[in-house]
Each structure stands twice: as C-alpha cells, then as structure tokens.
Design a protein around this motif. Structure first.
Motif, short mmCIF file in Angstrom:
data_model
loop_
_atom_site.label_atom_id
_atom_site.label_comp_id
_atom_site.label_asym_id
_atom_site.label_seq_id
_atom_site.Cartn_x
_atom_site.Cartn_y
_atom_site.Cartn_z
N TYR A 41 0.86 -1.18 0.00
CA TYR A 41 0.00 0.00 0.00
C TYR A 41 0.90 1.23 0.00
O TYR A 41 1.55 1.55 1.00
CB TYR A 41 -0.94 -0.02 1.21
CG TYR A 41 -1.95 1.09 1.19
CD1 TYR A 41 -2.84 1.24 0.13
CD2 TYR A 41 -2.02 2.00 2.24
CE1 TYR A 41 -3.78 2.26 0.11
CE2 TYR A 41 -2.96 3.01 2.23
CZ TYR A 41 -3.83 3.15 1.16
OH TYR A 41 -4.74 4.15 1.13
N ILE A 42 0.97 1.91 -1.16
CA ILE A 42 1.92 3.00 -1.38
C ILE A 42 1.74 4.14 -0.37
O ILE A 42 2.75 4.62 0.18
CB ILE A 42 1.82 3.51 -2.83
CG1 ILE A 42 2.22 2.40 -3.82
CG2 ILE A 42 2.69 4.75 -3.03
CD1 ILE A 42 1.89 2.69 -5.27
N PRO A 43 0.52 4.64 -0.09
CA PRO A 43 0.42 5.79 0.83
C PRO A 43 1.01 5.55 2.22
O PRO A 43 1.45 6.50 2.87
CB PRO A 43 -1.10 6.02 0.92
CG PRO A 43 -1.64 5.48 -0.36
CD PRO A 43 -0.77 4.28 -0.67
N TRP A 44 1.02 4.32 2.69
CA TRP A 44 1.56 4.02 4.02
C TRP A 44 2.93 3.34 3.95
O TRP A 44 3.50 3.02 5.00
CB TRP A 44 0.63 3.09 4.78
CG TRP A 44 -0.67 3.67 5.19
CD1 TRP A 44 -1.07 4.98 5.10
CD2 TRP A 44 -1.74 2.96 5.78
NE1 TRP A 44 -2.33 5.12 5.58
CE2 TRP A 44 -2.78 3.89 6.01
CE3 TRP A 44 -1.95 1.64 6.13
CZ2 TRP A 44 -3.99 3.53 6.58
CZ3 TRP A 44 -3.15 1.28 6.70
CH2 TRP A 44 -4.16 2.23 6.92
N ASP A 45 3.47 3.09 2.75
CA ASP A 45 4.71 2.31 2.62
C ASP A 45 4.59 1.02 3.41
O ASP A 45 5.43 0.68 4.24
CB ASP A 45 5.94 3.10 3.09
CG ASP A 45 6.16 4.37 2.28
OD1 ASP A 45 5.95 4.32 1.06
OD2 ASP A 45 6.54 5.40 2.87
N ALA A 46 3.49 0.28 3.17
CA ALA A 46 3.17 -0.89 3.98
C ALA A 46 3.00 -2.16 3.16
O ALA A 46 2.36 -2.14 2.11
CB ALA A 46 1.89 -0.64 4.78
N LEU A 47 3.58 -3.25 3.66
CA LEU A 47 3.28 -4.57 3.12
C LEU A 47 1.92 -4.99 3.64
O LEU A 47 1.55 -4.63 4.76
CB LEU A 47 4.33 -5.59 3.56
CG LEU A 47 5.74 -5.38 3.03
CD1 LEU A 47 6.69 -6.41 3.65
CD2 LEU A 47 5.76 -5.47 1.52
N VAL A 48 1.18 -5.76 2.84
CA VAL A 48 -0.17 -6.18 3.22
C VAL A 48 -0.34 -7.66 2.94
O VAL A 48 0.03 -8.14 1.87
CB VAL A 48 -1.25 -5.39 2.45
CG1 VAL A 48 -2.64 -5.76 2.94
CG2 VAL A 48 -1.02 -3.89 2.54
N LEU A 49 -0.89 -8.40 3.90
CA LEU A 49 -1.31 -9.79 3.70
C LEU A 49 -2.83 -9.76 3.69
O LEU A 49 -3.46 -9.40 4.69
CB LEU A 49 -0.79 -10.69 4.82
CG LEU A 49 0.73 -10.80 4.94
CD1 LEU A 49 1.10 -11.60 6.19
CD2 LEU A 49 1.32 -11.42 3.70
#
Length: 172
Positions: free
Chosen positions: A125-133
């Motif tokens: 998720y680009i806006p949060w610089d987050a990996l997502v499962l």
C-alpha cells in the motif's frame, strides 16, 4: 504473539513445478523491532544462489507453520526481494488485511494507480509504505500494488491477533 518467517527458496527457473510446502518449525518465535534487519546479506559469491531480485518462490512461516508463496515480477515485488533478509511487525488494519509499515518505500515503477487484491495475496500500500497480507476481499483501492500470493487458507492470517513479527529471508 505469533511468529511469521518468510524464506525465499530460489529463482523461479529452479523451482518450476513446486507445490505448496507445509511443515512445522521447532525454533522459538522470532523477535522483531518492526524495522528492516540491521544485518545486511553477505555479498554473493560464484557459488551462491541467484540474487534476491530474481526470486519468485518463497516460504512463509506463521507460528511454526511453513507454507509457500510466490512473488510476481513487478518492480515493487523485486525491490522487496532485494531487501531480504527483512523483519517487520504486522498488525490489523481491518478485517480483510494485516499490514506492516516499512521504514523505506519500495519501488513503484510501473505500478498501477489502484488494484483489487484477493484473499491469499501479498500487496503493498503505497500511501503508508506498507506490506499487506490479504485474508479477505479488501476491494479496489488507490495506491495498492499486488506483489504475489501465499498458498495457505487466508484464515490463518485472519486469526492472528494483535501485532506479530514477520521475517522475510533468502533460503540458503
């Protein structure tokens, strides 16, 4: 608190026809600082496996259960592969996904403006610089990039309570 380890198995060309692997680890849960590993990987030698950027098959371990996954060939997924080993802290975002914020953004070269990941997929998720499962259908979201899939019932991800460490590593 459950431990999750993701271990890269090798280049896709070396693993054609691999099926999901399910096994149990006996080691204690990993600890996590929620940041990338402070120890960078050793430089490759002529006998080392292919560099992480060529990786597609991975294994993921959650609380002692190991299963396989696949990273796609997007710039974002390959940037993640090039950062291994990496330990991050995942936690709930909503009922459909678990997220782990990264200290440094992944490459988004060629990334779509939005995407609609499915349960059983790995995303960014680009806006949060987050990996997502993804353990449920989160729907189409601007700034979402699909990175690959994991080969186990997404309920295993959904059943994780609170925060839990996830370690991504290259298989030796």
């Amino acid at each position: 608190m459950a431990a999750i380890s993701v271990i890269v198995i090798g280049a896709a060309s070396q693993l054609s026809g691999c099926a999901a692997v399910l096994e149990t680890e006996s080691s204690a849960p990993a600890t996590s600082t929620g940041t990338p590993s402070a120890t960078p990987p050793a430089p490759a030698s002529p006998t080392d496996p292919a560099p992480a950027a060529d990786v597609s098959q991975i294994t993921i371990t959650i609380d002692g259960t190991r299963f396989t996954g696949t990273l796609n060939d997007s710039a974002t997924a390959q940037d993640l592969a090039s950062r291994l080993p990496l330990t991050v802290e995942f936690g709930p975002n909503n009922s459909d996904e678990k997220v782990a914020r990264l200290d440094t953004p992944l490459s988004t070269d060629g990334a779509p403006d939005s995407d609609d990941p499915l349960p059983g997929e790995i995303g960014y998720y680009i806006p949060w610089d987050a990996l997502v499962l993804y353990n449920g259908d989160a729907g189409d979201a601007p700034g979402t990039v699909r990175l690959g899939t994991f080969d186990i019932d997404p309920a295993l991800i959904a059943d994780q309570d609170g925060t839990f460490p996830v370690t991504f590593d290259v298989a030796r």
